[in-house]
Design an enzyme around this catalytic site. Structure first.
Site, PDB file in Angstrom:
ATOM      1  N   HIS A 198      -4.423  -5.472  -3.944  1.00 54.54           N
ATOM      2  CA  HIS A 198      -3.558  -4.490  -3.275  1.00 54.54           C
ATOM      3  C   HIS A 198      -3.755  -3.121  -3.912  1.00 54.54           C
ATOM      4  O   HIS A 198      -3.029  -2.728  -4.837  1.00 54.54           O
ATOM      5  CB  HIS A 198      -2.085  -4.906  -3.361  1.00 54.54           C
ATOM      6  CG  HIS A 198      -1.208  -4.141  -2.415  1.00 54.54           C
ATOM      7  ND1 HIS A 198      -0.609  -4.718  -1.313  1.00 54.54           N
ATOM      8  CD2 HIS A 198      -0.856  -2.835  -2.373  1.00 54.54           C
ATOM      9  CE1 HIS A 198       0.088  -3.809  -0.651  1.00 54.54           C
ATOM     10  NE2 HIS A 198      -0.046  -2.646  -1.287  1.00 54.54           N
ATOM     11  N   HIS A 201      -4.842   0.925  -2.555  1.00 57.62           N
ATOM     12  CA  HIS A 201      -5.189   1.849  -1.469  1.00 57.62           C
ATOM     13  C   HIS A 201      -6.233   2.861  -1.933  1.00 57.62           C
ATOM     14  O   HIS A 201      -6.301   3.211  -3.110  1.00 57.62           O
ATOM     15  CB  HIS A 201      -3.938   2.566  -0.966  1.00 57.62           C
ATOM     16  CG  HIS A 201      -2.976   1.652  -0.290  1.00 57.62           C
ATOM     17  ND1 HIS A 201      -3.091   1.296   1.029  1.00 57.62           N
ATOM     18  CD2 HIS A 201      -1.876   0.996  -0.755  1.00 57.62           C
ATOM     19  CE1 HIS A 201      -2.110   0.476   1.359  1.00 57.62           C
ATOM     20  NE2 HIS A 201      -1.356   0.271   0.283  1.00 57.62           N
ATOM     21  N   HIS A 260       0.978  -5.358   5.543  1.00 61.38           N
ATOM     22  CA  HIS A 260       2.143  -5.077   4.703  1.00 61.38           C
ATOM     23  C   HIS A 260       3.397  -5.584   5.416  1.00 61.38           C
ATOM     24  O   HIS A 260       3.507  -5.508   6.645  1.00 61.38           O
ATOM     25  CB  HIS A 260       2.310  -3.569   4.497  1.00 61.38           C
ATOM     26  CG  HIS A 260       1.346  -2.972   3.529  1.00 61.38           C
ATOM     27  ND1 HIS A 260      -0.007  -3.173   3.598  1.00 61.38           N
ATOM     28  CD2 HIS A 260       1.550  -2.135   2.467  1.00 61.38           C
ATOM     29  CE1 HIS A 260      -0.604  -2.490   2.624  1.00 61.38           C
ATOM     30  NE2 HIS A 260       0.319  -1.863   1.922  1.00 61.38           N
ATOM     31  N   GLU A 314       8.798  -4.891   2.435  1.00 66.50           N
ATOM     32  CA  GLU A 314       8.964  -3.902   1.369  1.00 66.50           C
ATOM     33  C   GLU A 314      10.180  -3.050   1.698  1.00 66.50           C
ATOM     34  O   GLU A 314      11.223  -3.156   1.046  1.00 66.50           O
ATOM     35  CB  GLU A 314       7.711  -3.047   1.246  1.00 66.50           C
ATOM     36  CG  GLU A 314       7.798  -1.990   0.152  1.00 66.50           C
ATOM     37  CD  GLU A 314       6.602  -1.042   0.172  1.00 66.50           C
ATOM     38  OE1 GLU A 314       6.340  -0.428  -0.881  1.00 66.50           O
ATOM     39  OE2 GLU A 314       5.962  -0.899   1.226  1.00 66.50           O
ATOM     40  N   ASP A 329      -1.032  -0.950  -6.076  1.00 66.54           N
ATOM     41  CA  ASP A 329      -0.685  -0.195  -4.881  1.00 66.54           C
ATOM     42  C   ASP A 329      -1.355   1.188  -4.867  1.00 66.54           C
ATOM     43  O   ASP A 329      -2.440   1.347  -4.317  1.00 66.54           O
ATOM     44  CB  ASP A 329       0.834  -0.089  -4.754  1.00 66.54           C
ATOM     45  CG  ASP A 329       1.296   0.125  -3.322  1.00 66.54           C
ATOM     46  OD1 ASP A 329       0.443   0.321  -2.441  1.00 66.54           O
ATOM     47  OD2 ASP A 329       2.515   0.103  -3.080  1.00 66.54           O
ATOM     48  N   ASP A 330      -0.718   2.179  -5.476  1.00 67.80           N
ATOM     49  CA  ASP A 330      -1.229   3.554  -5.522  1.00 67.80           C
ATOM     50  C   ASP A 330      -1.047   4.118  -6.931  1.00 67.80           C
ATOM     51  O   ASP A 330      -0.082   4.848  -7.191  1.00 67.80           O
ATOM     52  CB  ASP A 330      -0.479   4.451  -4.524  1.00 67.80           C
ATOM     53  CG  ASP A 330      -0.717   4.058  -3.078  1.00 67.80           C
ATOM     54  OD1 ASP A 330      -1.842   4.257  -2.593  1.00 67.80           O
ATOM     55  OD2 ASP A 330       0.222   3.527  -2.447  1.00 67.80           O
TER      56      ASP A 330
END
Length: 360
Positions: A37, A39, A221, A224, A302-303
């Site tokens: 996961h 990005h 996704h 969340e 994630d980021d």
């Protein structure tokens, strides 16, 4: 499902783990693992963002400079808009093919340093197509960059093409067909990202049907910013193999049992859940509850560009906040590998490395 071809540098047996003094915790950055996961723009180093922005004359807001990592909260529309605006600003510094190649190379280098032997990086080519000559040229540029980065670092890399919930579902079908064209070049999955509140998974069933029939993993996704209903749509309507985040499934025991029964992997991202206000603290992210229920978990960053931490930090968080033992951390690593599209040889090498890490 037979794993699609992906960019892998051949490797031998896992390296022997270094000796560990008694009483010293094992270093999670040396634990072999898969990262499922992450990005594309969000994988950028902060220092690279600042350098590229200066080189291209892009004015960065203070939240991406002096106040980095930014204070975020995306559980309301205004907060999500701010998060998305910062992400778009960061993406705007990627002006040339060399910029994009640098991002991928540095990301692979960082993954290697974090103990990640397999990476699946998620990209929506629509966000870059205008600058790089269209959808197909953008995907080809990304895959060429991935190929070079994998060869240079030894990290196996697959690409997940992701649709955007805020765009029309017909755009997602276009991307699903595009993803299938590059299945033999390293595209391994099809995802769905952006604000859950602005596009139901149900609307994108056609695109995911195309992707699944073509042999790609379904990795939307869900769960969340919205609750169990969002997870259920991903599971039942989009036939998810993995679900990005998915932590809200813990609120529905029957749904969670269904996830366990089907062997669906949840890509849990503790730092980003806290950063976006989904959980008030890392200890409140239900990693332990999901794990004890038997759910497969693949920790993800994630980021990192916006949340300030990479993959190894997620393992440190569940050790510190949820009391995961080294044996349990090793099991999380195994689950990340099992949930990946990594070729059999890569899986075997990583799993052998996990055993060596635990035996040290």
């Amino acid at each position: 499902m037979e794993a699609p071809l992906a960019h892998v540098r051949p490797g031998g047996a896992a390296p022997a783990a270094p000796a560990r003094p008694p009483g010293v915790p094992r270093d999670v950055s040396t634990l072999p693992k898969a990262h499922l996961h992450l990005h594309f723009t969000g994988s950028m180093r902060h220092s690279t963002l600042v350098e590229m922005a200066a080189g291209h004359g892009v004015q960065l807001p203070e939240a991406l400079v002096e106040e980095w990592p930014p204070k975020l909260r995306a559980t309301d529309e205004r907060g999500w808009f701010r998060f998305q605006r910062l992400y778009d600003i960061a993406r705007s510094v990627l002006r040339t093919p060399d910029d994009l190649r640098r991002l991928v190379r540095e990301t692979a280098e960082d993954e290697a340093a974090e103990g990640s032997g397999w990476l699946e990086i998620q990209v929506d080519p629509s966000g870059y197509a205008a600058r790089f000559g269209g959808l197909s040229p953008t995907v080809e540029l990304v895959l060429d960059a991935v190929d070079a980065a994998a060869a240079a670092t030894g990290v196996g890399i697959g690409v997940v093409i992701a649709a955007n919930r805020t765009r029309h579902p017909l755009d997602a079908r276009t991307l699903a067909r595009l993803a299938l064209q590059y299945r033999d070049r390293g595209v391994v999955g099809f995802g769905l990202s952006n604000d859950e509140r602005r596009g139901r998974a149900y609307d994108f069933e056609g695109a995911f049907r195309i992707a699944k029939r073509g042999g790609l993993l379904s990795t939307p996704h869900g769960g969340e910013l919205l609750g169990p209903g969002s997870v259920r749509e991903c599971l039942e309507t989009l036939d998810a193999d993995r679900i990005g985040h998915g932590v809200r499934a813990v609120e529905d025991p029957a749904l969670l049992r269904r996830i366990v029964e089907r062997g669906v992997t949840l890509e849990v991202c503790p730092a980003s859940n806290v950063g976006l206000g989904v959980a008030p603290s890392a200890g409140a992210v239900p990693v332990r509850e999901l794990y004890e229920a038997g759910a497969r978990i693949a920790l993800g960053a994630d980021d990192p560009l916006l949340f300030g931490s990479r993959l190894a930090r997620q393992y440190d968080l569940v050790r510190a906040e949820h009391g995961f033992s080294d044996a349990e951390l090793a099991e999380l690593a195994r689950q990340s590998i099992a949930g990946s599209a990594a070729p059999d040889g890569v899986r075997a090498r990583l799993l052998s490395g996990v055993d060596a890490w635990l035996a040290a």
